[in-house]
Design an enzyme around this catalytic site. Sequence first.
Site, short mmCIF file in Angstrom:
data_model
loop_
_atom_site.label_atom_id
_atom_site.label_comp_id
_atom_site.label_asym_id
_atom_site.label_seq_id
_atom_site.Cartn_x
_atom_site.Cartn_y
_atom_site.Cartn_z
CB SER A 128 8.97 96.62 50.91
OG SER A 128 7.78 97.10 50.34
CE1 TYR A 153 9.51 101.17 54.94
CE2 TYR A 153 8.25 101.27 52.90
CZ TYR A 153 8.74 100.55 53.97
OH TYR A 153 8.49 99.21 54.05
CE LYS A 157 12.01 98.20 54.69
NZ LYS A 157 12.64 97.54 55.83
C1 UD1 Z 1 2.23 100.90 51.64
C2 UD1 Z 1 3.43 101.54 51.05
C3 UD1 Z 1 4.54 100.52 50.91
C4 UD1 Z 1 4.84 99.92 52.25
C5 UD1 Z 1 3.59 99.34 52.86
C6 UD1 Z 1 3.89 98.92 54.28
C7 UD1 Z 1 2.64 103.37 49.64
C8 UD1 Z 1 2.50 103.86 48.26
N1 UD1 Z 1 3.12 102.14 49.78
O1 UD1 Z 1 1.76 99.92 50.73
O2 UD1 Z 1 5.69 101.15 50.41
O3 UD1 Z 1 5.80 98.90 52.10
O4 UD1 Z 1 2.57 100.31 52.89
O5 UD1 Z 1 2.79 98.33 54.84
O6 UD1 Z 1 2.30 104.05 50.57
N2 UD1 Z 1 -6.29 102.27 51.12
C9 UD1 Z 1 -7.53 102.90 51.15
N3 UD1 Z 1 -7.87 103.59 52.29
C10 UD1 Z 1 -7.04 103.67 53.38
C11 UD1 Z 1 -5.78 103.01 53.33
C12 UD1 Z 1 -5.45 102.33 52.18
O7 UD1 Z 1 -8.29 102.86 50.20
O8 UD1 Z 1 -7.41 104.32 54.37
C13 UD1 Z 1 -5.92 101.50 49.91
C14 UD1 Z 1 -4.69 102.04 49.21
O9 UD1 Z 1 -5.05 102.99 48.24
C15 UD1 Z 1 -4.10 100.76 48.61
C16 UD1 Z 1 -4.53 99.65 49.56
O10 UD1 Z 1 -5.59 100.20 50.33
O11 UD1 Z 1 -4.71 100.51 47.37
C17 UD1 Z 1 -3.41 99.21 50.47
O12 UD1 Z 1 -2.85 100.35 51.10
P1 UD1 Z 1 -1.75 100.24 52.26
O13 UD1 Z 1 -2.22 99.30 53.30
O14 UD1 Z 1 -1.40 101.63 52.66
O15 UD1 Z 1 -0.52 99.52 51.54
P2 UD1 Z 1 0.30 99.92 50.23
O16 UD1 Z 1 -0.07 101.23 49.71
O17 UD1 Z 1 0.19 98.77 49.30
#
Ligand code: UD1
Length: 342
Positions: A128, A153, A157
Amino acid sequence: MRKNKILVTGGTGYIGSHTAVELMEEGFDVVIADNLYNSEAVVIDRIASITGKKPALSVFDLCDREKLDAFLDEHGDISGIIHFAAYKAVGESVHKPLEYYRNNLVSLMNLLDAMKKRGIPHFVFSSSCTVYGQPDKLPVSEDAPVKPAMSPYGNTKQIGEEIIRDTMSVGEGINAISLRYFNPIGAHPSALIGELPRGVPENLVPFITQTAYGLRKELKVFGNDYNTPDGSCIRDYLHVVDLAKAHVTAVKRLLEGKNKTSYEVFNLGTGKGVSVLEAIRSFERVSGISLNYRITDRREGDIEQIWADPSYANKELGWRTVSTLDEAMLTAWEWEKYIRKQ
Ligand code: UD1
């Protein structure tokens, strides 16, 4: 020519199932090992509907060395392993660190040890971009420093990659590739397989599609005061089918002996950063639905912005993403509608 048999661990999961399909479409024999902890056996039937052939499924836990050996005795002719099976919920890992370390690392070490003892030469690891933390330079390339992990987690990795690197450096004719994924989204165009999180989704796109479907009241956008053009976080979202195809390419590279060293690492992303608000707009565009969302506080541990420099994978693997964000969002939405009717 005899078909190469590939073991896909976690092959009923989100990325594993898409990879099984792409491998089968390319003529590989696929055997799946999965404990169904976070997935369902019916996925095998759906893979069969897409490909016209049912992959073999063995249900057991890779942490159980005896069961793994019995499985490998039964499938003596495996030429490569793609290892997806792992726990993956970032938030949960903070509360259950030992479960995460044990599950993700013991299964990995069991596989590597069995591989060495049995002379299975090739291994592809599901890693990742989380290993980069918040990179100092964007886009991030493979030589960027690995930053201290933000969660157990993420640490599994990082440690996983180190275990593989050290194991491969012993030089016993075994090879591995770690693929560092950015943010996989979307689903197979058939809408028969896709991402199905248990409980409340942590990831953005399943939360978007579940909100649109009416399963969640509203999407919370975690912060709009970041140092980005629209204030929301930026990620590199790639279509899961593109990602799955990269695994086929990586396996072929190893089988054909085209790898430059016994251990290689590739970033898999589009090379384009997309903000949370842009992702929402893409979903709204393709679905015709106006999404109920609200800006809230930042989520603890979130990285402000990251996107890939995929040029090494483009050049060395001859792989690049082809699907657009809109296409990925549309398939995610089609999948959400399909699965809720099952
Ligand atoms: C997350 C994990 C990463 C993991 C990946 C697996 C963290 C910090 N990182 O990545 O280690 O490999 O998932 O899929 O948790 N968001 C919203 N509202 C929501 C959900 C997400 O605004 O309800 C935003 C988050 O702030 C982020 C973006 O959407 O900016 C993507 O979030 P997400 O899909 O959870 O992925 P990552 O955080 O990039």
